[in-house]
Design a protein around this motif. Structure first.
Motif, short mmCIF file in Angstrom:
data_model
loop_
_atom_site.label_atom_id
_atom_site.label_comp_id
_atom_site.label_asym_id
_atom_site.label_seq_id
_atom_site.Cartn_x
_atom_site.Cartn_y
_atom_site.Cartn_z
N ASN A 82 0.64 -1.20 -0.05
CA ASN A 82 -0.15 0.05 0.06
C ASN A 82 0.77 1.47 0.06
N VAL A 83 0.70 2.35 -0.81
CA VAL A 83 1.15 3.54 -1.12
C VAL A 83 0.59 4.55 -0.96
N THR A 84 0.64 5.59 -0.28
CA THR A 84 -0.11 6.94 -0.22
C THR A 84 0.71 7.87 -1.00
N VAL A 85 -0.07 8.57 -2.09
CA VAL A 85 0.69 9.49 -2.87
C VAL A 85 -0.24 10.85 -2.90
N PRO A 86 0.14 11.89 -2.16
CA PRO A 86 -0.31 13.16 -1.90
C PRO A 86 -0.26 14.02 -3.31
N ALA A 87 -1.16 14.86 -3.29
CA ALA A 87 -0.98 15.88 -4.40
C ALA A 87 0.27 16.65 -4.75
N GLY A 88 0.83 16.75 -5.88
CA GLY A 88 2.11 17.29 -6.30
C GLY A 88 3.28 16.16 -5.91
N HIS A 89 2.94 14.96 -5.97
CA HIS A 89 3.97 13.58 -5.87
C HIS A 89 3.59 12.69 -7.16
#
Length: 116
Positions: A82-89
């Motif tokens: 599982n990976v979390t990717v926020p805005a701008g990434h």
């Protein structure tokens, strides 16, 4: 300004024009919206808007897929992790590795696939 890219010839109406990515696609209730910006024999660039609760089940692609989150936060599973990717990434989902998308919140992303 983004409204110029809403038709099927989005590529041609966007060439040479400054466009704000996040405004080129809108959310739709209980849906995943996609808009192809470029579709050529060597690759595609597609915008996605995921409403909260929407998912793409696990699948593979024969090419690397570059995901750039432009609004909100994406929850991805890549190769069982599982990976979390926020805005701008940005993150690359490797070719032939199973991946899935889970929208725990609304988010928008730009997906680039190069067929090489």
């Amino acid at each position: 300004m983004g409204k110029a890219c809403e038709n099927k010839s989005a590529l041609y109406s966007c060439i040479g024009k400054n466009q704000e990515l996040v405004s080129l696609i809108e959310y739709s209730n209980d849906s995943i919206v996609s808009k192809t910006i470029v579709d050529t024999p060597v690759g595609t660039i597609t915008l996605f808007a995921f409403d909260k609760g929407q998912k793409l089940s696990e699948h593979t692609a024969p090419y690397n897929a570059v995901v750039q989150v432009i609004e909100g936060t994406a929850k991805l599973t890549i190769g069982g992790k599982n990976v979390t990717v926020p805005a701008g990434h940005v993150i690359i989902m490797p070719a032939n590795v199973p991946h899935a998308v889970n929208a725990e919140e609304k988010f928008k992303m730009l997906l680039t696939m190069i067929r090489a």
